[in-house]
Design an enzyme around this catalytic site. Structure first.
Site, short mmCIF file in Angstrom:
data_model
loop_
_atom_site.label_atom_id
_atom_site.label_comp_id
_atom_site.label_asym_id
_atom_site.label_seq_id
_atom_site.Cartn_x
_atom_site.Cartn_y
_atom_site.Cartn_z
N ILE A 279 0.87 -1.17 0.00
CA ILE A 279 0.00 0.00 0.00
C ILE A 279 0.91 1.23 0.00
CG2 ILE A 279 -2.02 -1.08 1.05
CD1 ILE A 279 -1.21 -0.02 3.73
N ASP A 280 0.39 2.33 -0.51
CA ASP A 280 1.21 3.52 -0.68
C ASP A 280 1.68 4.10 0.65
OD1 ASP A 280 0.75 3.36 -3.43
OD2 ASP A 280 -1.07 4.58 -3.28
N LYS A 281 2.73 4.90 0.58
CA LYS A 281 3.32 5.52 1.78
C LYS A 281 2.27 6.22 2.63
CE LYS A 281 6.38 9.33 3.12
NZ LYS A 281 7.23 10.43 2.65
#
Length: 304
Positions: free
Chosen positions: A137-139
């Site tokens: 999942i994105d930062k």
């Protein structure tokens, strides 16, 4: 070396084998898959093939990723919010702002650094910089991730992702008021030709991407939604919601500049479910909204 197996579905009948394999797992690039095929690490119905082999529905495909290089990422004693752990798998709630795995120029402070300090027994299928990482999942997206602690578990979890049996539900706040209660976005996602750092809906180099959503709450200028992933492309929810005209609030890449006061997109991977790699038991976990997300919802209920 562990082998990942699956059967070709009707929708991929007539497609090139390298394109199909790359489309099934976002962690595998097409050039990487082509190298595996050239090295004899891919078979169709028990036979090696060329990258331009045209698939037929029902073909049995076996992919044997090469052995990983020795691990070189440094462990760091960063606290982890662990929801489940046994000898095969670990489920962790990643905070907003933490990168999942190291990359050139960003080798410290990631989830992988923290995982290595917590347990040395992580799968090696994804190589030096991404041990144990099955999906990302994105930062600036918070929420649940499953981590494989051995290669057999990794293979099982990847097969579940390929076969679309993993449950992944996200909460999001989007710009605009969505008039209908439910929807499905079925639009391929690939690199944006105008900006290689971004993804876009595109037929030219896109991979299959399907997102289901339902409205949870409406405000004057925003909508609170739950999105369920059928596939797991890079930035999928962010790109798909922008595509239908409802970009995520706070999204620095795909949203408008005038947005809500939140550092990064308002997106939380709240529900994760899968079958245990060893027992076959279905496990499902739910992580509550992080405080900054919950506070933003409260503000919208009072002010928007």
């Amino acid at each position: 070396m562990d082998t990942i197996t699956f059967h070709i579905e009707d929708e991929y009948d007539g497609e090139r084998i390298d394109k199909v394999i790359a489309a099934l797992n976002d962690e595998w690039s097409r050039s990487q898959v082509q190298q595996w095929i050239k090295s004899g690490l891919v078979t169709v119905n028990g036979e090696t093939v060329k990258a331009n082999y045209k698939c037929e529905a029902g073909d049995a495909v076996a992919v044997s990723p090469p052995e990983p290089e020795p691990l070189e990422v440094e462990p760091e004693p960063i606290p982890l919010d662990i929801y489940y752990e046994d000898e095969d798998v670990l489920v962790v709630n990643k905070p907003r702002g933490m990168v999942v795995h190291p990359a050139p120029g960003h080798m410290r402070g990631t989830l992988v650094n923290a995982l290595l300090a917590h347990c040395r027994d992580l799968s090696g299928i994804n190589g030096v910089l991404r041990p144990g990482i099955v999906h990302r999942i994105d930062k600036d997206t918070s929420g649940l991730l499953m981590v494989a602690k051995n290669d057999a578990a990794h293979r099982s979890l990847v097969e579940q992702l390929v076969n679309k049996t993993v449950t992944r539900r996200y909460k999001a706040i989007v710009h605009g008021v969505i008039p209908h209660d439910y929807g499905t976005i079925d639009a391929p996602i690939g690199r944006d030709k105008r900006d290689r750092k971004k993804m876009a809906v595109t037929e030219e180099n896109g991979k299959e991407a399907v997102t289901h959503f339902r409205v949870l709450e409406r405000f004057r200028h925003y909508t609170y939604v739950e999105c369920q992933l059928e596939t797991g492309r890079t930035h999928q929810i962010r790109v798909h919601m922008k595509y239908i005209g409802y970009p995520l609030a706070g999204d620095p890449q795909y949203g408008p500049k005038k947005t809500l006061a939140i550092d990064g997109q308002a997106l939380h991977a709240g529900v994760l479910g899968f079958r245990h790699p060893r027992s076959g038991e279905y496990l499902e976990f739910e992580a509550p909204l992080p405080p900054e997300f919950a506070e933003l919802l409260d503000w919208l209920r009072k002010n928007d």
